[in-house]
Design a protein around this motif. Sequence first.
Motif, PDB file in Angstrom:
ATOM      1  N   LYS A   4       0.805  -1.228   0.000  1.00 42.98           N
ATOM      2  CA  LYS A   4       0.000   0.000   0.000  1.00 42.98           C
ATOM      3  C   LYS A   4       0.840   1.282   0.000  1.00 42.98           C
ATOM      4  CE  LYS A   4      -4.140   1.946   2.076  1.00 42.98           C
ATOM      5  NZ  LYS A   4      -5.149   1.792   3.113  1.00 42.98           N
ATOM      6  N   PRO A   5       1.890   1.405   0.805  1.00 37.58           N
ATOM      7  CA  PRO A   5       2.675   2.642   0.767  1.00 37.58           C
ATOM      8  C   PRO A   5       3.263   2.939  -0.623  1.00 37.58           C
ATOM      9  CG  PRO A   5       3.215   1.393   2.727  1.00 37.58           C
ATOM     10  CD  PRO A   5       2.361   0.505   1.868  1.00 37.58           C
ATOM     11  N   GLU A  21       0.418   4.048  -2.935  1.00 36.06           N
ATOM     12  CA  GLU A  21       0.002   5.418  -2.636  1.00 36.06           C
ATOM     13  C   GLU A  21       1.025   6.430  -3.154  1.00 36.06           C
ATOM     14  OE1 GLU A  21      -2.689   4.763   1.364  1.00 36.06           O
ATOM     15  OE2 GLU A  21      -0.515   4.926   1.597  1.00 36.06           O
ATOM     16  N   THR A  22       2.280   6.046  -3.196  1.00 34.97           N
ATOM     17  CA  THR A  22       3.330   6.938  -3.698  1.00 34.97           C
ATOM     18  C   THR A  22       3.285   7.051  -5.222  1.00 34.97           C
ATOM     19  OG1 THR A  22       4.768   6.415  -1.849  1.00 34.97           O
ATOM     20  CG2 THR A  22       5.827   7.305  -3.797  1.00 34.97           C
ATOM     21  N   LYS A  30       0.742   6.176  -7.224  1.00 36.60           N
ATOM     22  CA  LYS A  30      -0.592   6.621  -7.615  1.00 36.60           C
ATOM     23  C   LYS A  30      -1.063   6.097  -8.977  1.00 36.60           C
ATOM     24  CE  LYS A  30      -0.705  10.873  -4.965  1.00 36.60           C
ATOM     25  NZ  LYS A  30       0.371  10.997  -4.135  1.00 36.60           N
ATOM     26  N   TRP A  42      -6.254  -3.057  -3.559  1.00 33.23           N
ATOM     27  CA  TRP A  42      -5.250  -3.385  -2.552  1.00 33.23           C
ATOM     28  C   TRP A  42      -5.686  -4.637  -1.810  1.00 33.23           C
ATOM     29  CZ3 TRP A  42      -5.447  -2.192   3.037  1.00 33.23           C
ATOM     30  CH2 TRP A  42      -4.262  -2.561   3.689  1.00 33.23           C
ATOM     31  N   GLY A  78      -6.882   7.724  -9.321  1.00 37.16           N
ATOM     32  CA  GLY A  78      -6.325   7.575  -7.984  1.00 37.16           C
ATOM     33  C   GLY A  78      -7.202   6.787  -7.031  1.00 37.16           C
ATOM     34  N   LEU A 112      -8.299   3.901  -4.828  1.00 37.54           N
ATOM     35  CA  LEU A 112      -7.687   2.757  -4.162  1.00 37.54           C
ATOM     36  C   LEU A 112      -8.732   2.149  -3.243  1.00 37.54           C
ATOM     37  CD1 LEU A 112      -4.171   2.405  -2.710  1.00 37.54           C
ATOM     38  CD2 LEU A 112      -6.127   1.653  -1.373  1.00 37.54           C
ATOM     39  N   SER A 126      -9.799  -1.366  -0.828  1.00 36.50           N
ATOM     40  CA  SER A 126      -9.284  -2.552  -0.139  1.00 36.50           C
ATOM     41  C   SER A 126     -10.153  -3.740  -0.490  1.00 36.50           C
ATOM     42  CB  SER A 126      -9.308  -2.335   1.374  1.00 36.50           C
ATOM     43  OG  SER A 126      -8.455  -1.291   1.736  1.00 36.50           O
TER      44      SER A 126
END
Length: 86
Positions: A27-28, A31-32, A34, A40, A76, A78, A80
């Motif tokens: 996930k990190p 998110e970076t 994008k 996820w 963008g 995202l 879960s």
Amino acid sequence: MCHQSVGLYARYLESEGIATVVIGALKPMLETVKPPRVLWIRAALGKLVGNPHDTNEQMNRVKKALKLLETATYGGTLISYSDKEN
């Protein structure tokens, strides 16, 4: 392929008019980078679409990714994934 490469490639494909969904676990990184659409999943790398021979799990995850492709209305996005949702 690594999450960063896939995310950047997805962004490129989208700029060329090809819709994409990235299925990822980090996930990190997602998110970076994008990517336009991300499903996820909390899963081991190499098992993002499911365990070997578990066709029900695999189909549920692929269907969720395709639904995201169909319903995401902005870049963008995202979401879960939870096996309990299906």
